[in-house]
Design a protein around this motif. Structure first.
Motif, PDB file in Angstrom:
ATOM      1  N   TYR A 106       0.871  -1.178   0.000  1.00 18.45           N
ATOM      2  CA  TYR A 106       0.000   0.000   0.000  1.00 18.45           C
ATOM      3  C   TYR A 106       0.904   1.222   0.000  1.00 18.45           C
ATOM      4  O   TYR A 106       1.775   1.365   0.849  1.00 18.45           O
ATOM      5  N   GLY A 107       0.710   2.108  -0.965  1.00 19.38           N
ATOM      6  CA  GLY A 107       1.507   3.339  -1.040  1.00 19.38           C
ATOM      7  C   GLY A 107       2.861   3.109  -1.680  1.00 19.38           C
ATOM      8  O   GLY A 107       3.246   1.975  -1.974  1.00 19.38           O
ATOM      9  N   ASP A 108       3.572   4.213  -1.864  1.00 16.00           N
ATOM     10  CA  ASP A 108       4.841   4.182  -2.592  1.00 16.00           C
ATOM     11  C   ASP A 108       6.003   4.231  -1.601  1.00 16.00           C
ATOM     12  O   ASP A 108       6.238   5.258  -0.970  1.00 16.00           O
ATOM     13  N   ARG A 109       6.721   3.113  -1.467  1.00 17.27           N
ATOM     14  CA  ARG A 109       7.805   3.086  -0.471  1.00 17.27           C
ATOM     15  C   ARG A 109       9.077   3.771  -0.959  1.00 17.27           C
ATOM     16  O   ARG A 109      10.011   3.970  -0.177  1.00 17.27           O
ATOM     17  N   VAL A 110       9.122   4.160  -2.252  1.00 19.81           N
ATOM     18  CA  VAL A 110      10.312   4.858  -2.768  1.00 19.81           C
ATOM     19  C   VAL A 110      10.510   6.175  -2.003  1.00 19.81           C
ATOM     20  O   VAL A 110      11.645   6.558  -1.694  1.00 19.81           O
ATOM     21  N   SER A 111       9.385   6.834  -1.665  1.00 19.32           N
ATOM     22  CA  SER A 111       9.498   8.125  -0.979  1.00 19.32           C
ATOM     23  C   SER A 111      10.084   7.966   0.426  1.00 19.32           C
ATOM     24  O   SER A 111      10.591   8.943   0.992  1.00 19.32           O
ATOM     25  N   CYS A 112      10.044   6.740   0.980  1.00 16.55           N
ATOM     26  CA  CYS A 112      10.656   6.514   2.314  1.00 16.55           C
ATOM     27  C   CYS A 112      12.153   6.819   2.264  1.00 16.55           C
ATOM     28  O   CYS A 112      12.700   7.446   3.165  1.00 16.55           O
ATOM     29  N   GLY A 113      12.796   6.355   1.187  1.00 18.34           N
ATOM     30  CA  GLY A 113      14.244   6.525   1.062  1.00 18.34           C
ATOM     31  C   GLY A 113      14.640   7.968   0.804  1.00 18.34           C
ATOM     32  O   GLY A 113      15.810   8.332   0.956  1.00 18.34           O
ATOM     33  N   LEU A 114      13.677   8.791   0.397  1.00 17.48           N
ATOM     34  CA  LEU A 114      13.986  10.175   0.041  1.00 17.48           C
ATOM     35  C   LEU A 114      13.823  11.131   1.221  1.00 17.48           C
ATOM     36  O   LEU A 114      14.095  12.316   1.101  1.00 17.48           O
ATOM     37  N   TYR A 115      13.406  10.596   2.379  1.00 23.28           N
ATOM     38  CA  TYR A 115      13.152  11.461   3.527  1.00 23.28           C
ATOM     39  C   TYR A 115      14.418  12.193   3.977  1.00 23.28           C
ATOM     40  O   TYR A 115      14.372  13.359   4.348  1.00 23.28           O
ATOM     41  N   GLU A 116      15.557  11.472   3.906  1.00 26.01           N
ATOM     42  CA  GLU A 116      16.817  12.084   4.349  1.00 26.01           C
ATOM     43  C   GLU A 116      17.170  13.302   3.491  1.00 26.01           C
ATOM     44  O   GLU A 116      17.815  14.237   3.955  1.00 26.01           O
ATOM     45  N   LEU A 117      16.742  13.269   2.223  1.00 23.30           N
ATOM     46  CA  LEU A 117      17.052  14.375   1.311  1.00 23.30           C
ATOM     47  C   LEU A 117      16.088  15.543   1.500  1.00 23.30           C
ATOM     48  O   LEU A 117      16.470  16.699   1.373  1.00 23.30           O
TER      49      LEU A 117
END
Lengths: 156, 143
Positions: A106-117
């Motif tokens: 559910y949802g797009d987990r790619v954005s999880c990795g972008l939180y640091e940026l």
């Protein structure tokens, strides 16, 4: 000659009023921006949301003997609802894996990795838990996240 | 001619004064609204209540202090005798809405499939608490 001087004076008046308005806009804008910087920082509940969601799923998996086919129904089984009343998706992320297989998404987990940026991206939490899958003890990976924001209600 | 000059000077001074008065009134209104900070408290309480609902189990009673927001709701002319006038939990849409001014309020969603009952305010010695009991909505195994 006098008419020309009157016109010049009028032009000068208009110019100074223009500069005055510009000055007021700059002062007003600065007050507005500063107050937004100081007072406008909203309370960030995304990490809490993600942690509680992940914990709820972890607890549910470890307490239930689930089959692979149950994961299509995992929201009902675990007593959660990630969409709103009109079935519109909300900004949650929930991915469940076991034995390198994706069981629920559910949802797009790619954005999880972008939180640091950029902290406008989804805040995610990673859980590893053990539970039964098809009657066999299995290790599950749960990635839960939230990028929820508050919104205006309806009047009344 | 001299008369015309005088009236010009007067009119430009009047324009400056009117502009300055409008600006000062605008700044004062903005500062008053910001110091009242209804939106920030609405946002905070909506998120906190959603967190309580997400982690609550069937039958649990949730109680929290609402004294800070009562003052704001009162000063904005809201009727505080009914707690649902300022904190509303919409179980159909899984959302909490907090309203502390005449505006539409601020809402935040929760994911736990629960509803609430027995919403009430509890007066304490020098504060006021908001309370409700959480109940399962449709027989999920959560909790």
């Amino acid at each position: 000659m006098e008419e020309a001087m009157d016109k010049k004076a009028q032009t000068g008046d208009m110019l100074s009023i223009g500069y005055f308005i510009l000055l007021l806009i700059i002062i007003g804008g600065t007050i507005f921006l500063m107050s937004k910087l100081v007072l406008g920082v909203a309370y960030d509940a995304r990490l809490t949301d993600a942690s509680i969601l992940g914990y709820t799923i972890q607890k549910c998996i470890s307490e239930n003997n689930l089959k692979e086919s149950d994961f299509g129904n995992i929201q009902q089984i675990c007593g959660i609802r990630l969409s709103d009343g009109n079935n519109e998706e909300r900004k949650f992320v929930l991915h469940i894996y076991a034995d390198n297989k994706e069981l629920f998404k559910y949802g797009d987990r790619v954005s999880c990795g972008l939180y640091e940026l950029n902290n406008k991206n989804t805040r995610c939490v990673d859980f590893i838990t053990k539970g039964n899958l098809n009657g066999k003890q299995t290790e599950f990976q749960i990635i839960s996240g939230s990028n929820l924001e508050s919104y205006g209600g309806s009047n009344g | 001619m001299a008369e015309t000059d005088d009236s010009n000077v007067l009119s430009s001074e009047t324009i400056f004064l009117i502009l300055l008065t409008i600006f000062a009134a605008g700044v004062l209104y903005f500062i008053w609204n910001s110091s009242n900070s209804a939106y920030i408290w609405e946002d905070y309480y909506a998120k906190q209540t959603a967190t309580f609902l997400n982690s609550a189990k069937n039958g649990e009673e949730v109680i929290f202090d609402i004294q800070p927001i009562i003052k704001i709701a009162k000063s904005n002319g809201l009727d505080i005798s009914n707690p649902e006038n300022f904190i509303r939990i919409n179980a159909n849409n899984n959302e909490v809405c907090v309203k502390l001014s005449k505006s539409a309020g601020t809402c935040y969603p929760y994911f736990n499939e629960v509803a609430v009952r027995d919403i009430k305010t509890i007066p304490n010695e020098d504060s006021l608490s908001f309370s409700f009991i959480v109940e399962e909505k449709n027989g999920g195994s959560n909790g």
